[in-house]
Design a protein around this motif. Structure first.
Motif, PDB file in Angstrom:
ATOM      1  N   ALA A 126     -48.622  17.141  -1.687  1.00 38.52           N
ATOM      2  CA  ALA A 126     -47.669  16.154  -1.613  1.00 38.52           C
ATOM      3  C   ALA A 126     -48.280  15.026  -1.843  1.00 38.52           C
ATOM      4  O   ALA A 126     -47.927  14.119  -2.501  1.00 38.52           O
ATOM      5  CB  ALA A 126     -46.941  16.127  -0.225  1.00 38.52           C
ATOM      6  N   HIS A 127     -49.525  14.595  -0.989  1.00 38.27           N
ATOM      7  CA  HIS A 127     -50.068  13.453  -1.192  1.00 38.27           C
ATOM      8  C   HIS A 127     -50.517  13.163  -2.765  1.00 38.27           C
ATOM      9  O   HIS A 127     -50.328  12.371  -3.279  1.00 38.27           O
ATOM     10  CB  HIS A 127     -51.535  13.499  -0.652  1.00 38.27           C
TER      11      HIS A 127
ATOM     12  N   VAL B 171     -34.897  22.250 -18.139  1.00 41.17           N
ATOM     13  CA  VAL B 171     -34.506  20.972 -17.400  1.00 41.17           C
ATOM     14  C   VAL B 171     -35.282  19.650 -17.552  1.00 41.17           C
ATOM     15  O   VAL B 171     -34.769  18.614 -18.046  1.00 41.17           O
ATOM     16  CB  VAL B 171     -34.475  21.231 -15.724  1.00 41.17           C
ATOM     17  N   VAL B 172     -36.908  19.884 -17.978  1.00 40.21           N
ATOM     18  CA  VAL B 172     -37.285  19.045 -18.260  1.00 40.21           C
ATOM     19  C   VAL B 172     -37.121  18.405 -19.627  1.00 40.21           C
ATOM     20  O   VAL B 172     -37.169  17.051 -19.903  1.00 40.21           O
ATOM     21  CB  VAL B 172     -38.909  19.244 -17.938  1.00 40.21           C
ATOM     22  N   ALA B 173     -36.945  19.244 -20.601  1.00 36.66           N
ATOM     23  CA  ALA B 173     -36.925  19.022 -21.883  1.00 36.66           C
ATOM     24  C   ALA B 173     -35.563  18.252 -22.129  1.00 36.66           C
ATOM     25  O   ALA B 173     -35.639  17.175 -22.714  1.00 36.66           O
ATOM     26  CB  ALA B 173     -36.906  20.283 -22.861  1.00 36.66           C
ATOM     27  N   THR B 205     -44.321  16.237 -14.130  1.00 37.14           N
ATOM     28  CA  THR B 205     -43.118  16.833 -13.624  1.00 37.14           C
ATOM     29  C   THR B 205     -42.608  18.135 -13.797  1.00 37.14           C
ATOM     30  O   THR B 205     -42.360  18.906 -12.979  1.00 37.14           O
ATOM     31  CB  THR B 205     -41.843  15.858 -14.007  1.00 37.14           C
ATOM     32  N   TRP B 206     -43.137  18.484 -15.080  1.00 34.99           N
ATOM     33  CA  TRP B 206     -42.917  19.890 -15.763  1.00 34.99           C
ATOM     34  C   TRP B 206     -43.948  20.767 -14.820  1.00 34.99           C
ATOM     35  O   TRP B 206     -43.315  21.900 -14.234  1.00 34.99           O
ATOM     36  CB  TRP B 206     -43.166  20.091 -16.907  1.00 34.99           C
ATOM     37  N   PHE B 207     -44.949  20.417 -14.387  1.00 35.52           N
ATOM     38  CA  PHE B 207     -45.840  20.965 -13.617  1.00 35.52           C
ATOM     39  C   PHE B 207     -45.505  21.067 -12.360  1.00 35.52           C
ATOM     40  O   PHE B 207     -45.306  22.464 -11.748  1.00 35.52           O
ATOM     41  CB  PHE B 207     -47.469  20.409 -13.772  1.00 35.52           C
ATOM     42  N   LEU B 208     -45.112  20.281 -11.648  1.00 37.28           N
ATOM     43  CA  LEU B 208     -44.253  20.260 -10.518  1.00 37.28           C
ATOM     44  C   LEU B 208     -43.088  21.173 -10.208  1.00 37.28           C
ATOM     45  O   LEU B 208     -43.134  21.992  -9.548  1.00 37.28           O
ATOM     46  CB  LEU B 208     -44.046  19.116 -10.090  1.00 37.28           C
ATOM     47  N   LEU B 211     -44.452  24.859 -10.627  1.00 39.52           N
ATOM     48  CA  LEU B 211     -45.334  25.264  -9.496  1.00 39.52           C
ATOM     49  C   LEU B 211     -44.178  25.577  -8.393  1.00 39.52           C
ATOM     50  O   LEU B 211     -44.353  26.666  -7.509  1.00 39.52           O
ATOM     51  CB  LEU B 211     -46.008  24.096  -8.918  1.00 39.52           C
ATOM     52  N   ILE B 212     -42.942  24.829  -8.228  1.00 38.63           N
ATOM     53  CA  ILE B 212     -42.345  25.042  -7.072  1.00 38.63           C
ATOM     54  C   ILE B 212     -41.326  26.475  -7.405  1.00 38.63           C
ATOM     55  O   ILE B 212     -41.340  27.202  -6.498  1.00 38.63           O
ATOM     56  CB  ILE B 212     -41.183  23.771  -6.934  1.00 38.63           C
ATOM     57  N   VAL B 213     -41.124  26.415  -8.706  1.00 38.94           N
ATOM     58  CA  VAL B 213     -40.167  27.916  -8.975  1.00 38.94           C
ATOM     59  C   VAL B 213     -41.103  28.911  -8.969  1.00 38.94           C
ATOM     60  O   VAL B 213     -40.454  30.139  -8.387  1.00 38.94           O
ATOM     61  CB  VAL B 213     -39.690  27.538 -10.440  1.00 38.94           C
ATOM     62  N   LEU B 214     -42.120  28.862  -9.420  1.00 39.29           N
ATOM     63  CA  LEU B 214     -43.188  30.151  -9.572  1.00 39.29           C
ATOM     64  C   LEU B 214     -43.584  30.571  -8.209  1.00 39.29           C
ATOM     65  O   LEU B 214     -43.482  31.525  -7.813  1.00 39.29           O
ATOM     66  CB  LEU B 214     -44.453  29.873 -10.318  1.00 39.29           C
TER      67      LEU B 214
END
Ligand code: HEM
Lengths: 262, 235
Positions: A126-127, B171-173, B205-208, B211-214
């Protein structure tokens, strides 16, 4: 009574012995407060003043501070847990059971260590994203971002090595799945795998190696890099504030960090 | 900083002595430093107080949580009995999900290494320092590159059956297409915001999102044999 105590404290703080230990001296003038930071080996990592805007919750969400908070809790609970833990098979698992049923507050201690560890991993991510989205990784803070990446890796390794220590099914198979990945490294994969585990599969040697990494090597590395991280914040001109930074790309004025006395 | 050239007197390089720094302020000028004046607070006590308070609140919350919820402890490690599924800790489940589609060299070695390298490179990446909106300059050309990259990524993901990674990419695209068609002086605040985002923002943002979905899929939606399960059903 209150007056008496504070008068007494003043007297103690003015004494020769106290003054020999704490170089800053007594008093609450601006100067003394600055010296309280600057003259302490630990606190001098920080600057003596911070821009008011950056103290606001919205600026950082205090995520770096809270990450550090979880780290402190982990060091304290970790040292206490070490008093009850033997890194050997099958004693390690028996120690977990003892913590649960025999040691007073043992279960609580283990819970606190485990949940703080999970939270630290979350907070460190998060940081990182918060720092990124407010643009604080840019010049002259690039290197502190890199120090941060090192801290991210250390945090993940700390959590991962700790995961094996309870020596239960969860621990054993999570580490088996994870360490098998190292065999996939081209050419030297099997060597790395063997080095990591002290054998071809997760066994008593692996437990001892992970214990040493988890309790000695990685915490020391984390402390070192956290110190560098904090010190660089001061050296890089304090926390990043949008709009007040020099823009090296837009005009010819180069930023001479060495010339700015911090 | 005022121009240092005006008052450099000379350089003393005698290593046996501590150098003395002298600043000359010539007639009709006054010493001045070009910085923005901004309110500050003292680290001791204000900032330290807040930091300690934040850490104490955190400690209290964690103590309560630890009183209420017990850390998991399963049976003693048994090398002869593999649980199904054998899962890594939650923060590695995104990678374990990738391991389901790609060979270990890719999911376990290549992807993590590239991620760490990418994170280190971020601040040194030239496009970043400009911090200009991606599509504000050289728009037609950059749009072409963007379409090629997005299409390539989608074909790649679908080709390897990585359907879970498709929605974040789409979404990002889509957000990037909105950004490409927004002006930095657009009346909509949201569009103004998107138009000014640099390339690094979109990649991160794409990475984030991925990361969350996977990680969420690996944690809650995968059961025995890494098959889909509903998180509300006990298997
Ligand atoms: C153990 C892990 C870490 C600790 C204890 C830590 C602690 C801190 C603290 C207390 C601050 C002060 C401001 C704030 O709270 O945001 C800070 C700033 C910063 N952190 Fe971290 N951090 C850690 C990991 C990271 C990571 C993973 C990154 C990025 C990859 C990072 C990059 C930065 C940068 C660039 C700053 C300067 C921000 C600015 O100048 O405004 N840190 N860190």
């Amino acid at each position: 009574m209150a007056v008496k105590t504070s008068a007494m404290m003043d007297k103690v703080r003015a004494s020769r012995v106290w003054r020999s230990v704490f170089r800053a001296g007594t008093g609450d003038s601006t100067l003394h407060r600055a010296l309280a930071i600057q003259q302490s080996i630990f606190l001098h990592l920080f600057s003596t003043k911070v821009r008011k805007r950056m103290v606001k919750f919205s600026a950082t969400w205090y995520l770096g501070t809270l990450t550090f908070g979880t780290f402190l809790i982990l060091v304290i609970t970790g040292v206490l847990l070490m008093l009850y833990y033997h890194p050997s098979v099958p004693q390690a698992y028996a120690d977990m059971k003892d913590l649960q049923f025999v040691v007073s507050s043992g279960l609580f201690l283990r819970n606190l260590h485990r949940w703080s560890a999970q939270l630290m991993v979350f907070l460190v991510f998060a940081h990182m994203f918060k720092v990124f989205y407010r643009g604080a990784y840019r010049t002259p803070r690039e290197f502190n971002w890199v120090v941060g990446v090192v801290l991210l890796v250390i945090t993940l390794l700390l959590s991962y090595t700790g995961y094996l220590l309870p020596w239960d099914q969860l621990a054993f198979w999570a580490i088996t799945v994870g360490s098998n990945l190292s065999s996939a490294v081209p050419l030297v994969g099997n060597k790395i795998h063997f080095l990591l585990l002290g054998g071809n599969q997760v066994n008593a040697n692996a437990l001892l190696r992970f214990y040493v990494l988890h309790c000695v090597v990685l915490p020391l590395a984390a402390m070192l890099f956290i110190a560098i991280h904090f010190w660089r914040i001061r050296k890089d001109g304090g926390l990043y504030v949008q709009g007040t930074e020099p823009k090296p790309q837009q005009n010819n004025e180069t930023v001479n960090t060495a010339a700015e006395v911090k | 900083m005022s121009d240092p050239k005006e008052f450099v007197a000379g350089i003393d390089s005698d290593q046996r002595r501590s150098p003395v720094r002298v600043a000359f302020v010539t007639r009709r000028t006054s010493a001045q430093v070009k910085v923005n004046r901004e309110d500050q607070v003292q680290t001791y006590p204000e900032v330290l107080f807040r930091a300690v308070l934040a850490i104490e609140l955190l400690a209290i919350a964690l103590v309560f949580f630890s009183l209420l919820f017990n850390a998991p402890l399963e049976g003693i490690a048994d090398p002869t009995h593999t649980p199904n599924p054998a899962k890594a800790p939650w923060y590695f489940l995104g990678l374990q999900e990738l391991l389901h589609y790609f060979p270990p060299v890719v999911a376990g070695v290549l992807v993590p290494s590239l991620l760490i390298i990418a994170l280190i490179v971020i601040p040194y990446f030239n496009i970043n320092i400009e911090a200009n909106g991606l599509f504000l300059k050289d728009r037609a050309n950059r749009l072409r590159w963007f379409y090629a990259a997005a299409a390539g990524m989608l074909i790649f993901l679908i080709g390897f059956d990585v359907y879970v990674a498709v929605p974040p990419t789409v979404v990002v695209a889509l957000a990037m297409i909105v950004a490409a068609n927004s002006r930095p002086d657009s009346p909509s605040k949201f569009r103004r915001y998107l138009a000014k985002r640099p390339l690094a923002y979109w990649i991160m943002t794409w990475f984030l999102f991925e990361l969350i979905v996977l990680t969420a899929v690996g944690t809650w939606f995968r059961g025995p044999g890494w098959a889909w399960v509903s998180p509300w059903r006990n298997y």
